[in-house]
Design a protein around this motif. Structure first.
Motif, PDB file in Angstrom:
ATOM      1  N   GLN A 158       0.869  -1.168   0.000  1.00 47.18           N
ATOM      2  CA  GLN A 158       0.000   0.000   0.000  1.00 47.18           C
ATOM      3  C   GLN A 158       0.908   1.221   0.000  1.00 47.18           C
ATOM      4  N   ALA A 159       0.913   1.922  -1.103  1.00 46.60           N
ATOM      5  CA  ALA A 159       1.803   3.067  -1.255  1.00 46.60           C
ATOM      6  C   ALA A 159       1.323   4.253  -0.428  1.00 46.60           C
ATOM      7  N   THR A 160       2.280   4.965   0.142  1.00 46.83           N
ATOM      8  CA  THR A 160       1.999   6.213   0.846  1.00 46.83           C
ATOM      9  C   THR A 160       1.761   7.285  -0.214  1.00 46.83           C
ATOM     10  N   PRO A 161       0.573   7.875  -0.255  1.00 45.66           N
ATOM     11  CA  PRO A 161       0.277   8.890  -1.282  1.00 45.66           C
ATOM     12  C   PRO A 161       1.295  10.033  -1.251  1.00 45.66           C
ATOM     13  N   GLY A 162       1.766  10.389  -2.434  1.00 45.36           N
ATOM     14  CA  GLY A 162       2.704  11.486  -2.551  1.00 45.36           C
ATOM     15  C   GLY A 162       4.151  11.133  -2.275  1.00 45.36           C
ATOM     16  N   ARG A 163       4.412   9.956  -1.737  1.00 52.01           N
ATOM     17  CA  ARG A 163       5.781   9.564  -1.404  1.00 52.01           C
ATOM     18  C   ARG A 163       6.250   8.312  -2.136  1.00 52.01           C
ATOM     19  N   GLU A 164       5.293   7.459  -2.527  1.00 53.99           N
ATOM     20  CA  GLU A 164       5.689   6.172  -3.090  1.00 53.99           C
ATOM     21  C   GLU A 164       4.935   5.866  -4.386  1.00 53.99           C
ATOM     22  N   ARG A 165       5.645   5.157  -5.248  1.00 52.74           N
ATOM     23  CA  ARG A 165       5.066   4.661  -6.491  1.00 52.74           C
ATOM     24  C   ARG A 165       5.380   3.170  -6.549  1.00 52.74           C
ATOM     25  N   VAL A 166       4.408   2.356  -6.914  1.00 55.56           N
ATOM     26  CA  VAL A 166       4.578   0.910  -6.959  1.00 55.56           C
ATOM     27  C   VAL A 166       4.674   0.452  -8.411  1.00 55.56           C
ATOM     28  N   VAL A 167       5.683  -0.383  -8.681  1.00 53.22           N
ATOM     29  CA  VAL A 167       5.861  -0.987  -9.999  1.00 53.22           C
ATOM     30  C   VAL A 167       5.846  -2.495  -9.802  1.00 53.22           C
ATOM     31  N   ALA A 168       4.962  -3.171 -10.539  1.00 48.46           N
ATOM     32  CA  ALA A 168       4.862  -4.627 -10.441  1.00 48.46           C
ATOM     33  C   ALA A 168       5.706  -5.276 -11.525  1.00 48.46           C
ATOM     34  N   GLY A 169       6.444  -6.306 -11.145  1.00 47.48           N
ATOM     35  CA  GLY A 169       7.212  -7.045 -12.136  1.00 47.48           C
ATOM     36  C   GLY A 169       8.485  -7.624 -11.567  1.00 47.48           C
ATOM     37  N   SER A 170       9.250  -8.227 -12.467  1.00 47.09           N
ATOM     38  CA  SER A 170      10.490  -8.894 -12.096  1.00 47.09           C
ATOM     39  C   SER A 170      11.694  -8.023 -12.441  1.00 47.09           C
ATOM     40  N   VAL A 171      12.691  -8.080 -11.594  1.00 46.51           N
ATOM     41  CA  VAL A 171      13.913  -7.328 -11.821  1.00 46.51           C
ATOM     42  C   VAL A 171      14.676  -7.854 -13.050  1.00 46.51           C
ATOM     43  N   THR A 172      14.372  -9.054 -13.482  1.00 44.70           N
ATOM     44  CA  THR A 172      15.052  -9.626 -14.648  1.00 44.70           C
ATOM     45  C   THR A 172      14.408  -9.199 -15.960  1.00 44.70           C
ATOM     46  N   ASP A 173      13.308  -8.455 -15.917  1.00 45.59           N
ATOM     47  CA  ASP A 173      12.628  -7.976 -17.111  1.00 45.59           C
ATOM     48  C   ASP A 173      13.091  -6.546 -17.417  1.00 45.59           C
ATOM     49  N   PRO A 174      13.806  -6.358 -18.515  1.00 46.52           N
ATOM     50  CA  PRO A 174      14.323  -5.010 -18.844  1.00 46.52           C
ATOM     51  C   PRO A 174      13.230  -3.936 -18.933  1.00 46.52           C
ATOM     52  N   ALA A 175      12.056  -4.275 -19.448  1.00 43.96           N
ATOM     53  CA  ALA A 175      10.970  -3.287 -19.565  1.00 43.96           C
ATOM     54  C   ALA A 175      10.485  -2.836 -18.202  1.00 43.96           C
ATOM     55  N   THR A 176      10.416  -3.766 -17.257  1.00 39.08           N
ATOM     56  CA  THR A 176      10.002  -3.422 -15.897  1.00 39.08           C
ATOM     57  C   THR A 176      11.023  -2.490 -15.261  1.00 39.08           C
ATOM     58  N   LEU A 177      12.300  -2.806 -15.416  1.00 41.95           N
ATOM     59  CA  LEU A 177      13.348  -1.937 -14.865  1.00 41.95           C
ATOM     60  C   LEU A 177      13.310  -0.544 -15.478  1.00 41.95           C
ATOM     61  N   ASP A 178      13.095  -0.469 -16.795  1.00 44.34           N
ATOM     62  CA  ASP A 178      12.983   0.845 -17.455  1.00 44.34           C
ATOM     63  C   ASP A 178      11.839   1.653 -16.860  1.00 44.34           C
ATOM     64  N   ASP A 179      10.710   0.998 -16.634  1.00 42.69           N
ATOM     65  CA  ASP A 179       9.553   1.686 -16.048  1.00 42.69           C
ATOM     66  C   ASP A 179       9.869   2.159 -14.629  1.00 42.69           C
ATOM     67  N   ALA A 180      10.534   1.320 -13.861  1.00 42.49           N
ATOM     68  CA  ALA A 180      10.848   1.671 -12.464  1.00 42.49           C
ATOM     69  C   ALA A 180      11.842   2.828 -12.379  1.00 42.49           C
ATOM     70  N   ILE A 181      12.801   2.815 -13.256  1.00 39.14           N
ATOM     71  CA  ILE A 181      13.853   3.845 -13.216  1.00 39.14           C
ATOM     72  C   ILE A 181      13.327   5.117 -13.846  1.00 39.14           C
TER      73      ILE A 181
END
Length: 63
Positions: free
Chosen positions: A40-63
């Motif tokens: 549960q993300a803290t509004p205004g402080r956190e963003r949640v990204v679902a996925g695996s660290v081994t997936d380049p597209a997920t990492l691009d989205d997170a970064i």
């Protein structure tokens, strides 16, 4: 403002890092987790990204 990416945010270490950063800093947090529905993300402080660290597209989205 500091941006921090926490990989494995639902794990033991990720959860501890998250709580410490929320309490002791004003950093913006991006939480990467395979099971993002457990977060549960803290509004205004956190963003949640679902996925695996081994997936380049997920990492691009997170970064």
């Amino acid at each position: 403002m500091t941006n921090v990416l926490i990989i494995g945010a639902t794990g033991t270490l990720g959860s501890a890092a998250r709580q410490t950063l929320l309490k002791e800093t004003d950093a913006q947090l991006t939480l990467l987790a395979r099971h993002a529905n457990r977060l549960q993300a803290t509004p205004g402080r956190e963003r949640v990204v679902a996925g695996s660290v081994t997936d380049p597209a997920t990492l691009d989205d997170a970064i």
